[in-house]
Design a protein around this motif. Structure first.
Motif: not given
Lengths: 176, 684
Positions: B252-272
């Motif tokens: 749950w903790l890592t999935a929550t982290a993932f849910l947030h960090s994918i927004q950075i990849q979608e918006n800024r193309g970072m953290l692939k």
């Protein structure tokens, strides 16, 4: 006996079902759809949406004017680079022979675009900037059609008359 | 039927193996016939797993005690409801159930993508089938075959563990399993992206709804487990940092982290690379959680099995998956370069990144605390358990900063925020937060941690409600709608954004409730019928509890009960009668267990009154229905704000459903095309 008959039937059905494509030569498509955006198109769109995001942040008071101006200059440069890359890619598709060279040129422009962002001057001269403005205007029109707010970039339902995030009128701009 | 199920499980083995080979081969050679065959093999495996599960179900309903699994988890007297849910009552059935759910989700995934995203599907089919194959191999070869027969036919089974004979326990494991198994789909797409080289944000967009669905099931499943512990274990707590609770918290903790960090990849193309790592980590943790729950490796209230062969098989699979994915990520590293850099410490990206680091920090500490007893046993030969204080010391501060970030995120701009504007936007919420803290202090709340939590919560809620209010006001003004209608439209027109905010409100509600535990009260009384005891609530009122007496039921036959002692207590609040509560001791006939406790709970908005019949003064006399043996030890707990955990979870679920409802953000497009700018560290 019934049991073994049942098992045999199940096994036979499974084997037939999974072997049929190979034996009869049924093919699943492995192609990417045509209606998907190409990579350069998508990048261009993201750059333009980022411009809208910055505008929204500015309008909703999360950015102040100085930051907004410098960010906008940077993003404009990025959008320009993306635009050129997209055009080059399109040209490349039209003229396959020259494609490699065009892409190479685009790569250069791309780097310059990023470097230019630091000095707040979009590269490419006045002509390119005009092209960018035209493209932004065109994108805005396209975005409007799809329900994306031209003011804040939020995606509204198609046919919305006003943006649900910022209240910007959407309907009247369609005819504009 | 049961035999047919057993054969079906065996048939599924070669079918799954066929699917694995053809999926990868089809992707490699780009042959559509191989891919179609691989996809069909997934449907086939799912069908065969349905047959196998029906076989187990039929064995339960038919009281076929010649099967080890049925003899161990059922008996003739077991209620029909628990026979039907027997499939996931024990380790062996649970593993089959896991495979069944995975087969279901895999089939849904293949079916919904039969005409789209075809460039991913060969490898997606291959990966899904690999994981299915793994579970089938475990079921057949790790001494956990649910169809294993005994050498003799016992007259009756051992029955179900009484602690599991609870409504929540029948829905908690399936919900968690739904969360665990559905996360396999995003993982399969990530691996497919690594294999086919399409490393832009496409795989994230395609699986966003799967990720949210999985996250929803995980969250709700964890809370169901808390509810079960709260009602059934009879200690008055809902979370004990038990290894298996921790195991479900980790993904749950890592999935929550993932849910947030994918927004950075979608918006800024970072953290692939980071996102790839998170999806891999979360998937491995779901397997790890299954492994921990169902191998009995770590002793805990959940572990009812003690087998080691399965442990080696699980660990090898996890090791092989990890190795394969690391190799793939390294191989694709040049294409996973980040397209942008974080421009300022004061930006939404950096807030997201910070959120990720905190969640990962929490996950690491929970992992460490969970594994520590094993490690210490391995090194020193003695199991040293770290216990709740360790987890609380580490995770409370992390939780508080995360809570604060929930409020900071919405107000901070992408790329770089301006300090002055931040100050402007934060002035009111910070003032509200401070005011809340001071007001509560004046009202008598003195517990620092709780005060800090409530102040931060007030700050966060102010930020979120301001966002809602601004949006509603703008819409009401422009559209000329009433505020209620405008609010409704606001949410439906951008579900992803406002649904997310609602999830955050739910999370805040739960944090507020967790902090309420600082004011738990616990009193014990030895009472005789007619005795009245008074207990003061932290909210100022007083409960008068009258012990009415004990009633004893013997050999009722139902539910395998030997006897059942029910204590009846009349409740009055400040003299106002509020009805009666009962709390019980139950002795089950099977499994030689200690008497079980059933608690009595009365919930009001601000608190729960929680009664525990902790002991009978004279159990033997009570069983004889001796009128002089009615004395009991009554434990009275007051649990402030507990009800808000369940309400918060409901809010969180509603928010998630709003965010994942179809037609969200169709036009949102992510970053594409690797740029030629110099890359910073991909994992940054």
């Amino acid at each position: 006996m019934t049991l073994y008959l049942g098992v045999a039937l199940v096994a036979a059905a499974v084997v037939l079902f999974i072997l049929q494509p190979v034996v009869r030569g049924l093919h699943a498509s492995l192609e990417r759809e045509d209606d998907e955006l190409t990579e350069t198109e998508a990048r261009k769109r993201v750059a333009l949406l980022a411009l809208r995001d910055v505008e929204y942040d500015f309008l909703s008071g999360k950015l102040d004017e100085d930051d907004y101006r410098s960010l906008k200059a940077e993003l404009t440069a990025e959008a320009l680079a993306a635009l050129e890359a997209d055009e080059a890619a399109k040209a490349g598709r039209r003229v396959p022979a020259g494609a490699r060279q065009m892409v190479a040129t685009t790569g250069g422009a791309d780097d310059d675009g990023v470097a230019g962002a630091a000095s707040d001057t979009p590269p490419g001269g006045a002509g390119a900037e005009e092209a960018l403005e035209a493209e932004i205007a065109r994108m805005r029109g396209a975005l409007r059609g799809s329900g994306v707010c031209p003011s804040c970039a939020y995606s509204n339902e198609e046919g919305s008359r006003f943006c649900s995030a910022c209240g910007h009128a959407l309907a009247d701009t369609v005819t504009a | 039927m049961t035999l047919l199920g057993e054969f079906a499980l065996w048939i599924s083995l070669p079918v799954a193996a066929w699917g694995v080979i053809l999926g990868y081969a089809g992707g490699r050679t780009q042959r559509g016939d191989l891919v179609l065959s691989a996809e069909r093999s997934i449907y086939a495996v799912f069908g065969l797993l349905i047959l196998a599960s029906l076989g187990v179900g039929a064995a339960f309903l038919g009281d076929k005690f010649e099967y080890w699994y049925i003899a161990s988890y059922s008996n003739r007297n077991l209620e029909l409801f628990y026979k039907v849910t027997g499939l996931w009552a024990g380790q062996r059935g649970s593993l089959l159930f896991w495979a069944l759910l995975l087969g279901l989700f895999s089939s849904i995934c293949v079916f919904t993508n039969r005409n789209k995203n075809r460039e991913f599907m060969p490898y997606v089919a291959g990966v899904l089938q690999t994981i299915l194959l793994f579970f089938i191999v475990v079921l057949l070869f790790a001494d956990v075959n649910p169809f294993e027969r005994l050498d003799f036919v016992p007259a009756d089974g051992q029955g179900l563990n009484p602690q599991l004979q609870n409504y929540w326990m029948t829905i908690h494991p399936p919900t968690l399993y739904l969360g665990f198994t559905s996360f396999t789909i995003p993982f399969a797409f990530a691996v497919a992206a690594l294999l086919n080289g399409r490393l832009d944000a496409r795989w994230i967009q395609l699986t966003r709804r799967w990720i949210l669905t999985s996250w929803l099931f995980l969250s709700v499943g964890i809370v169901f487990g808390m509810r079960w512990a709260y009602e059934e274990l009879g200690w008055g707590g809902y979370w004990f940092w038990d290894p298996v609770e921790n195991a479900s918290l980790l993904p749950w903790l890592t999935a929550t982290a993932f849910l947030h960090s994918i927004q950075i990849q979608e918006n800024r193309g970072m953290l692939k690379v980071w996102n790839m790592s998170l999806v891999l980590m979360t998937f491995l943790l779901t397997i790890f959680a299954t492994f921990l729950t169902r191998s009995g490796l770590i002793e805990s209230v959940h572990s009812f099995a003690q087998e080691l062969k399965i442990a080696y098989i699980f660990l090898s699979f996890m090791g092989a998956t990890l190795a394969a994915c690391v190799v793939l990520i390294l191989y694709r590293l040049p294409q996973l370069r980040t397209e942008n850099q974080i421009e300022s410490f004061l930006s939404r990206e950096s807030a997201f990144l910070f959120n990720n680091l905190l969640l990962l920090g929490a996950a690491f500490s929970v992992m460490w605390g969970t594994m520590f007893p094993l490690i210490s046993e391995g090194i020193t030969g003695q199991q040293i358990s770290v216990g709740p204080p360790f987890f609380e010391k580490v995770n409370f501060p992390i939780g508080l900063v995360l809570l604060a970030l929930v409020g900071i995120g919405p107000v901070i701009a992408w790329r770089r925020a301006t300090k002055r504007n931040l100050q402007k936007n934060f002035a009111t919420p910070v003032a509200v937060g401070l005011f809340t803290g001071v007001a509560l202090w004046i009202l008598g709340a003195r517990h620092e941690l709780a005060l800090v939590t409530w102040s931060i919560s007030a700050f966060v809620l102010t930020v979120i409600f301001t966002e809602f209010w601004k949006g509603t006001k703008a819409r009401a003004r422009i559209e000329g709608e009433g505020h209620v209608l405008a609010f409704f439209h606001l949410i439906t027109r951008n579900r992803r954004r406002w649904g997310g905010y609602m999830v955050h409100i739910g999370f805040v509600m739960m944090c507020i409730a967790f902090a309420g535990a600082a004011y738990n009260t616990d009193s014990r009384f030895n009472v005789q019928p007619g005795d009245v005891v008074e207990v003061a609530s932290p909210f100022g009122h007083t409960y008068q509890l009258t012990y009415e007496g004990l009633s004893m039921t013997l050999n009722r036959g139902q539910r395998n009960l030997l006897w059942q002692a029910i204590a009846t207590v009349s409740v009055a609040q400040d003299g106002d009668p509020k009805g009666i509560l009962t709390t019980e001791k139950r002795q089950y006939t099977n499994r030689n267990t200690q008497p079980m406790t059933e608690v009595g709970i009365r919930s009001i908005v601000q608190e729960d009154l929680y009664l525990i019949l902790s002991a009978l003064n004279d159990p033997a006399g009570a069983v004889r229905a001796d009128p002089d043996a009615q004395g009991i030890d009554l434990q009275v707990l007051i649990k402030p704000l507990v009800g808000w955990i369940w309400l918060g979870c409901l809010m969180l679920a509603i928010g998630t459903i709003i965010a994942l409802w179809p037609s969200v953000d169709r036009t949102r497009v992510a970053t594409e095309a690797p740029k030629s700018e110099p890359a910073t560290a991909g994992a940054g």
